[in-house]
Structures are given as structure tokens and as C-alpha cells.
Enzyme design. Structure first.
Site, PDB file in Angstrom:
ATOM      1  N   GLN A 108      -1.355  38.797  -0.332  1.00  0.00           N
ATOM      2  CA  GLN A 108      -0.851  39.172  -1.649  1.00  0.00           C
ATOM      3  C   GLN A 108       0.431  39.987  -1.567  1.00  0.00           C
ATOM      4  O   GLN A 108       1.328  39.841  -2.404  1.00  0.00           O
ATOM      5  CB  GLN A 108      -1.929  39.951  -2.410  1.00  0.00           C
ATOM      6  N   HIS A 140     -10.042  38.771  -4.638  1.00  0.00           N
ATOM      7  CA  HIS A 140     -10.081  38.034  -3.382  1.00  0.00           C
ATOM      8  C   HIS A 140     -11.523  37.651  -3.075  1.00  0.00           C
ATOM      9  O   HIS A 140     -12.381  38.530  -2.917  1.00  0.00           O
ATOM     10  CB  HIS A 140      -9.503  38.874  -2.243  1.00  0.00           C
ATOM     11  N   CYS A 146      -6.114  32.930   0.942  1.00  0.00           N
ATOM     12  CA  CYS A 146      -5.993  33.998   1.926  1.00  0.00           C
ATOM     13  C   CYS A 146      -5.823  33.380   3.317  1.00  0.00           C
ATOM     14  O   CYS A 146      -6.643  32.554   3.741  1.00  0.00           O
ATOM     15  CB  CYS A 146      -7.237  34.874   1.873  1.00  0.00           C
ATOM     16  N   GLU A 147      -4.785  33.772   4.026  1.00  0.00           N
ATOM     17  CA  GLU A 147      -4.523  33.178   5.336  1.00  0.00           C
ATOM     18  C   GLU A 147      -5.478  33.702   6.410  1.00  0.00           C
ATOM     19  O   GLU A 147      -5.515  33.172   7.519  1.00  0.00           O
ATOM     20  CB  GLU A 147      -3.078  33.410   5.753  1.00  0.00           C
ATOM     21  N   HIS A 148      -6.260  34.708   6.094  1.00  0.00           N
ATOM     22  CA  HIS A 148      -7.184  35.268   7.083  1.00  0.00           C
ATOM     23  C   HIS A 148      -8.556  34.593   7.052  1.00  0.00           C
ATOM     24  O   HIS A 148      -9.222  34.514   8.084  1.00  0.00           O
ATOM     25  CB  HIS A 148      -7.362  36.774   6.851  1.00  0.00           C
TER      26      HIS A 148
END
Length: 213
Positions: A143, A171, A102-104
Site C-alpha cells: 500500500q 488487507h 498484497c505481494e507478500h
């Protein structure tokens, strides 16, 4: 953000005609593992951890190596073949396992992909469908984008009459923190061509993939 450079190459089967290939390459900069390990060490220190502990002595290197693996995808050739038999029914690969970051939150998300297409002029080896999923999964992702990238790659290079991609993933940024909804799965889809336009064809894909919709 994951992006991909495409390079068209040719391959001659022995004595046969040229087989078109598409070489998929990640255009991200290579990971500096040593610098990443130093950064992990600083992060551990900032988080109040004893970086001098024997138990944490090799942790920065291990973490850097793990992220390098998750962020790096080797090149491969997406070789297609003429659809000489004019096969016109759905081709589907179910439950292809994948994992991404997850890029966050830089936490993993993982699950399965269902990938199908309606052949047009060309077909592709079934293992290559799984390789496309793996290729776009390596890197910092969301995603929704990952689903669209897989579908777009196949549609553009197979000249398929339709493509469908469904991802089901858990996630860790949602199950380990925040609401802590362990076991919750997020489902995303990308439907192109006839698999978007024709309800019966779309329903067939979902039924064969075992997906309720």
C-alpha cells in the site's frame, strides 16, 4: 512489484492545437494463463485437495483467470489540458474504490482512495484520476508504494502546485489470517508540494476528504 512504462503521444483535436497525452503502460510480462492453471492444480494437490473432484475440475482455470485480471492493466492516455481559467483551488475526488494484491501473501487488499491536487499550468479530466488509481492498483503491491506511485504520476505530469493521495484499505492477509483483525483499515498518505508544505492547505484537503488527522 508493479512498474509502469510511460509513452508520450500527441493528439490533435479537430481544428485545434495539440493536446499532450501520456500513455500509461504496464511493463510486466503477460500472464500465461495455461501455465498458471497448471500451477494452481499442483498447489491444490500439495494442499491435500482432491483435484479429481468434479467441484474442483475447473477451479485452476478460474483461479488463473482471476489472478490475470487482478495483475493486468490495459493502457490508457492521461490527457491534460491548459488551465486557461487559472483555477487555483483544490480539486478533489473522494472515495475512489480500488483493489490490489498484497505481494507478500497474494491475498487482496481493497478500499478507497482520496486524490486531490492544486492545479498549476494544466488540469486533467476527473475520471482520469480514478484511472490512475486503477492503473497502479493492478499488480502485486504494497500500500505504501501504491500511494507514492499515484501521487508521483500526477505531480510529474500535471505540473501541479501540490498533490495529495490518501488510501484507506482492508488487507485480507491481516483480517483472514494472522491476528484476524477483521474490519481493520490501514491508512497511507503521500503529500507533495504545497499540500505538504502549507498546514492550512493540507488541513483543507483532509477536511474535504472527510479524513481525521
Amino acid at each position: 512489484m508493479t512498474s509502469t512504462a510511460w509513452s508520450h503521444v500527441g493528439h490533435h483535436d479537430s481544428g485545434g492545437p495539440r493536446t499532450p497525452q501520456l500513455r500509461l503502460l504496464h511493463d510486466a510480462a503477460p500472464v500465461d494463463v495455461e501455465a498458471a492453471a497448471d500451477a494452481v492444480r499442483d498447489l491444490l494437490r500439495a494442499l491435500g485437495q482432491d483435484v479429481g473432484s468434479e467441484h474442483l475440475a475447473d477451479t485452476p482455470r478460474r483461479v488463473a483467470a482471476a489472478y490475470a485480471e487482478l495483475l493486468t492493466s490495459g493502457p490508457f492516455n492521461l490527457t491534460t489540458f491548459p488551465n486557461d481559467d487559472r483555477y487555483d483551488e483544490l480539486v478533489l475526488v473522494r472515495e475512489v474504490p480500488f483493489r490490489s494484491l498484497c505481494e507478500h501473501h497474494l491475498l487482496p487488499f481493497h478500499g478507497v482512495a482520496h486524490v486531490g491536487y492544486l492545479p498549476g499550468e494544466r488540469i486533467v479530466g476527473l475520471s482520469k484520476l480514478a484511472r490512475v488509481v486503477e492503473h497502479y492498483s493492478r499488480g502485486l503491491q504494497v500500500q505504501e508504494r501504491l500511494t507514492q506511485q499515484i501521487a508521483g504520476c500526477l505531480q510529474g505530469n500535471l505540473r501541479a502546485r501540490g498533490v495529495a493521495v490518501v488510501l484507506e484499505a482492508e488487507h485480507l492477509c491481516m483480517s483472514l489470517r494472522g491476528v484476524r483483525a477483521a474490519g481493520t483499515r490501514t491508512v497511507t498518505s503521500a503529500l507533495l508540494g504545497l499540500l505538504r508544505e502549507h498546514p492550512a492547505t493540507r488541513a483543507e484537503f483532509f477536511a474535504l476528504a472527510g479524513i481525521r488527522h
